[in-house]
Design a protein around this motif. Sequence first.
Motif, PDB file in Angstrom:
ATOM      1  N   UNK A  71     -17.687 -38.189-113.313  1.00  0.00           N
ATOM      2  CA  UNK A  71     -17.471 -37.779-111.933  1.00  0.00           C
ATOM      3  C   UNK A  71     -18.799 -37.453-111.250  1.00  0.00           C
ATOM      4  N   UNK A  72     -19.804 -37.057-112.027  1.00  0.00           N
ATOM      5  CA  UNK A  72     -21.094 -36.703-111.429  1.00  0.00           C
ATOM      6  C   UNK A  72     -21.726 -37.883-110.699  1.00  0.00           C
TER       7      UNK A  72
ATOM      8  N   UNK B 114      -6.274 -30.109-104.308  1.00  0.00           N
ATOM      9  CA  UNK B 114      -5.302 -30.823-103.480  1.00  0.00           C
ATOM     10  C   UNK B 114      -4.661 -31.942-104.284  1.00  0.00           C
ATOM     11  N   UNK B 115      -3.379 -32.145-104.025  1.00  0.00           N
ATOM     12  CA  UNK B 115      -2.674 -33.255-104.660  1.00  0.00           C
ATOM     13  C   UNK B 115      -2.204 -32.970-106.067  1.00  0.00           C
TER      14      UNK B 115
ATOM     15  N   UNK C 190      -4.438 -29.592-111.855  1.00  0.00           N
ATOM     16  CA  UNK C 190      -4.330 -31.046-111.899  1.00  0.00           C
ATOM     17  C   UNK C 190      -4.515 -31.728-110.566  1.00  0.00           C
ATOM     18  N   UNK C 191      -5.269 -31.119-109.669  1.00  0.00           N
ATOM     19  CA  UNK C 191      -5.466 -31.707-108.352  1.00  0.00           C
ATOM     20  C   UNK C 191      -6.406 -32.890-108.384  1.00  0.00           C
ATOM     21  N   UNK C 192      -6.475 -33.567-107.266  1.00  0.00           N
ATOM     22  CA  UNK C 192      -7.361 -34.712-107.134  1.00  0.00           C
ATOM     23  C   UNK C 192      -8.767 -34.226-106.789  1.00  0.00           C
ATOM     24  N   UNK C 193      -9.766 -34.741-107.494  1.00  0.00           N
ATOM     25  CA  UNK C 193     -11.127 -34.307-107.181  1.00  0.00           C
ATOM     26  C   UNK C 193     -11.563 -34.833-105.817  1.00  0.00           C
ATOM     27  N   UNK C 194     -12.200 -33.984-105.069  1.00  0.00           N
ATOM     28  CA  UNK C 194     -12.755 -34.383-103.779  1.00  0.00           C
ATOM     29  C   UNK C 194     -13.903 -33.450-103.430  1.00  0.00           C
ATOM     30  N   UNK C 195     -14.780 -33.952-102.586  1.00  0.00           N
ATOM     31  CA  UNK C 195     -15.969 -33.186-102.218  1.00  0.00           C
ATOM     32  C   UNK C 195     -15.799 -32.491-100.876  1.00  0.00           C
TER      33      UNK C 195
END
Length: 161
Positions: free
Chosen positions: A1-2, A29-30, A37-42
């Motif tokens: 993810x980095x 979120x999500x 268990x959310x969706x990764x976002x910046x």
Amino acid sequence: MDEYNDLIIKYMNARFNNNVVSAVCHLDEGGSADGKGGLPHLHLDILMITEDNRLSSKTLITRDFITSMHRIMPIILKKHGFNIDEYEETEEKKQGGLSAKEYKKKMEQEKEELNKKLEDMVKEYNELADRYNKLIDDKAELERKNREKAYEVMYQQERSR
């Protein structure tokens, strides 16, 4: 993810003259209701400094900027091996979505539709409640009549002995 996040940060820094102040990856979120268990976002904090050194997000974050970002980011991420869907431009996206006035009108229409559905549901509930109460009353009346009939039969049997 980095690597994914780094690519996005580099892209945004390039677009905003290295004015990305901070970037935090969230998973809130999500996911499930418990926040797991959310969706990764910046979330990016960016100093929106224009070419003439004014602070103005309104000048920099235009519809064209957002559209170009949605077109370009998937290309960049795909080139680095990420499985990202291409940007699909719909007619609504081309036109820029709804104006504030159109959105408000749409929300009012949806509100009216929901209120109508709610009224219908309340009406149906009340009708069902009335039918239920009538059935309860009918049951009580039938039980009363059955008791009377049973007493009558018992009385006649007693008399016939």
